[in-house]
Design a protein around this motif. Sequence first.
Motif, PDB file in Angstrom:
ATOM      1  N   ILE B 237       0.817  -1.213   0.000  1.00 11.73           N
ATOM      2  CA  ILE B 237       0.000   0.000   0.000  1.00 11.73           C
ATOM      3  C   ILE B 237       0.852   1.264   0.000  1.00 11.73           C
ATOM      4  O   ILE B 237       0.464   2.268  -0.560  1.00 11.73           O
ATOM      5  N   GLU B 238       2.053   1.206   0.618  1.00 12.29           N
ATOM      6  CA  GLU B 238       2.861   2.425   0.607  1.00 12.29           C
ATOM      7  C   GLU B 238       3.315   2.756  -0.815  1.00 12.29           C
ATOM      8  O   GLU B 238       3.355   3.921  -1.207  1.00 12.29           O
ATOM      9  N   ASN B 239       3.617   1.713  -1.609  1.00 14.54           N
ATOM     10  CA  ASN B 239       3.990   1.963  -3.003  1.00 14.54           C
ATOM     11  C   ASN B 239       2.807   2.487  -3.800  1.00 14.54           C
ATOM     12  O   ASN B 239       2.946   3.400  -4.617  1.00 14.54           O
ATOM     13  N   LEU B 240       1.659   1.891  -3.535  1.00 15.42           N
ATOM     14  CA  LEU B 240       0.460   2.324  -4.243  1.00 15.42           C
ATOM     15  C   LEU B 240       0.168   3.793  -3.945  1.00 15.42           C
ATOM     16  O   LEU B 240      -0.093   4.596  -4.854  1.00 15.42           O
ATOM     17  N   PHE B 241       0.273   4.150  -2.671  1.00 16.53           N
ATOM     18  CA  PHE B 241       0.022   5.541  -2.282  1.00 16.53           C
ATOM     19  C   PHE B 241       1.048   6.469  -2.928  1.00 16.53           C
ATOM     20  O   PHE B 241       0.711   7.507  -3.491  1.00 16.53           O
ATOM     21  N   VAL B 266     -11.358   7.139   4.550  1.00 12.15           N
ATOM     22  CA  VAL B 266     -12.403   6.813   3.575  1.00 12.15           C
ATOM     23  C   VAL B 266     -11.814   6.010   2.423  1.00 12.15           C
ATOM     24  O   VAL B 266     -12.484   5.171   1.831  1.00 12.15           O
ATOM     25  N   LEU B 267     -10.539   6.263   2.128  1.00  9.43           N
ATOM     26  CA  LEU B 267      -9.925   5.649   0.958  1.00  9.43           C
ATOM     27  C   LEU B 267      -9.288   4.295   1.268  1.00  9.43           C
ATOM     28  O   LEU B 267      -8.390   3.865   0.567  1.00  9.43           O
ATOM     29  N   GLY B 268      -9.747   3.658   2.335  1.00 13.84           N
ATOM     30  CA  GLY B 268      -9.301   2.303   2.604  1.00 13.84           C
ATOM     31  C   GLY B 268      -7.889   2.237   3.163  1.00 13.84           C
ATOM     32  O   GLY B 268      -7.375   3.214   3.706  1.00 13.84           O
ATOM     33  N   PRO B 269      -7.236   1.076   3.029  1.00 12.76           N
ATOM     34  CA  PRO B 269      -5.940   0.856   3.674  1.00 12.76           C
ATOM     35  C   PRO B 269      -4.885   1.891   3.298  1.00 12.76           C
ATOM     36  O   PRO B 269      -4.125   2.343   4.155  1.00 12.76           O
ATOM     37  N   ALA B 270      -4.840   2.276   2.013  1.00 14.58           N
ATOM     38  CA  ALA B 270      -3.820   3.233   1.586  1.00 14.58           C
ATOM     39  C   ALA B 270      -4.046   4.585   2.278  1.00 14.58           C
ATOM     40  O   ALA B 270      -3.101   5.246   2.706  1.00 14.58           O
TER      41      ALA B 270
END
Lengths: 461, 311
Positions: B237-241, B266-270
């Motif tokens: 998730i850190e890469n996705l963010f 609101v935007l989930g795990p990220a």
Amino acid sequence: MRYGGIIFAAIGLTCWPQVVFGSVDISQLISAAKAGDTVLVPTGVYRGEIRIDKPLKLIGVGRPTLDGGGNGDIITITAPDVEIRGFRICGTGIDLDKENCAIRVNAARVTIVDNILDDVLFGIDLKESPDSVIRGNHIGGKVLDVARRGDGLRLWRADRTIVEDNEIHNGRDAILWYSTDVIVRNNKSHDGRYGFHLMFSNGVTIEKNDLFDNSVGVYLMYSSKLKLIGNRMLRNRGPSGYGLGLKETDDFLVQGNIFVGNCVGIYIDGSPFATPDSGRITENTISANDTGVEFLPAVKGNHLWSNSFVDNFEQIAILGRGELTGNEFDRDERGNFWSDYPGYDRDGDGVGEANYESRLLFENLTAREPSLRLFMFSPIHQAVEFIARAVPAVRPEPKFTDYYPLIEPPIEHGAELGSSTSLVMVALSAGLLSIATAVLGIVFFSPIRDAMRERRFIAVI
Amino acid sequence: MHNVVQSDLKSGGLVGRVETVAVVAVSHHGRLRVPSFASNVFRIAARELRESARSRWFLLYTAAFVALGLGVSYVSAASSGGSGLSGFGRTTAGLINLVILVVPLMALSAGAGSIASDRERGMLAYMLAQPITRLELLLGKFTGLAAVLLTSICLGFGVCAAILAWKGSRTDPVALASLVGLTFLLAMSMLGTGLMISVATRKSSVAMGVAIFSWLTLVFVSDLGLMAGAVALRMRIENLFALSLVNPMQVFKMWALVSSDTSLDVLGPAGLYATDIWGAGVTWIFACVMVLWIILPLTVAASIFSRRSPI
């Protein structure tokens, strides 16, 4: 009630209103009083722990302050039929192991009315005190990290107690342990962990409370025969921010409540648990939550009808993958109102002709891969739904079906939350429009144009 | 007083008499007065503003933006029945979506159309024959078009705010005001990108094509790619963010959420990750990305523009 020997603290009264600290020793007054007496305490600041070991009314005149000075407990009640009224009580210790407490009760039938509790670790702690009354108190906890806070109110085996008109904030929970037939009414709870938390407490009625800005509004656990009526759960947020949580609870009626702006409006985990088909959720307004109602997989036996689901980002969610087949979304041919229902009512009976099915591809994707929620509110979100409608092959199976979706909200809630024409909004509108007008005005009518013409600077004619 | 030069210009089918004043003017005392950088930029900006405000694209986009904003705010205010249940919800979510779709398209095509079409008409060579630098010309164009975009954004949101006030929606005015500001930032970043496209292409039709392709990429393709990547590569998730921070649309969206007091969870795990790691400092990250997206394309545009022939 006997009023035989009213002891009026004469020493204190002569000095009133400039009562000097320590001019009255409340403990001495109590030890001088007989069972059934009323002890009036004049205004002033009193220190030291107070123990009440006989039936007494301890009444503050002019709201005297009992200051714990940041150490230990403040009032301990070990006799039944005690009444505490009209005090300001502040400054307990912060020792969670000793559970430092403002009013500790180990007896039945106590009445605690109209007190202001400030800066307390535990507020009112009833243990083995059935038939008590907690009314009109204001309980403000210590502003500590949640893990270091105590409970604003705790009932332990306090059957038939009435908790009403209190305001509880900045605490951990207001918690009921093993207390049956309690009535919780007209309270306010905010900025705590759980607004009201039931553990193994049956037959409890929770009505007309306001629960806002907590982590969870009301959490019902391992209890049964519960009524939750006419409460408002607003903005309860955080990693597990629920308006209402239901954990292994049976035989509950959730009726006429408002759930607005919570992470999850209603969170259902293993409820109903032992009594099949005993979950009833009706006439609630569930609006503007991230998720309206969230089910854990394999939850069954809930009936949801005549509720309004308005503009939740996700109306109904199943955590993980599963089906909601064991739950009913209608009763007596009346379903729920869904703000995203696209159908219409041909025969005018208030029920839409087409089923309401929740089969949104994006929701389906985020259920499988929660990190994709990052793309909510982006155009890609709408694009994915558009693709799902255009290409039925990629459209997911419905999570659930409401066979009798309502065309109008069955109950209009929320008017009391206020809708007002905001002057700031009017001003904003006027400001923005005048910026636009000003720029256009400058372009077409203003001195700049004349100046440009006069100087004849690059003007295409 | 003024040193008036008249010339006939015949180029690209446009025949016109162009009156112009050299920006070099002679003062009352007969000394040569060289206009300042700022005044040159301002003059180009004023000209651009006037040209654009008359042009069809401006009217079309503004009308579309106002109409859609009106629709979004009316529908969202009506759906909550003025019952005060809306808060952040449909209104803001709808407006964020609308802005991401329409405003970058406006800004990209305005930027892309401006210098390329001047070059095609021969105006560019003509203007550069005046004593102004290319940087002044570019910044003037940018300023003028930014003012045009500001106008249509203010019109659109002004109408929105009027509807919301009339309907008694509980949308927070401060949140709406900050949405206007963020929209303007997004518009400027896309305008810079548009100008970069414009100076790099010879024909205005090509510039417009590239602009629309860029819009499609930024709005849809990159998100779709990132979604697919997140699933297929099991991206952390850190890469996705971090990757989503590259896209100004995503940054705009997240910033708009934060500024309307909506937690990123609101935007989930990220989103939770961003809140946990960065807390309130996440706004500074968004600000840096936005500023970079405004400055970098403009810098690239200036460096390309300074090296290319004006014809």
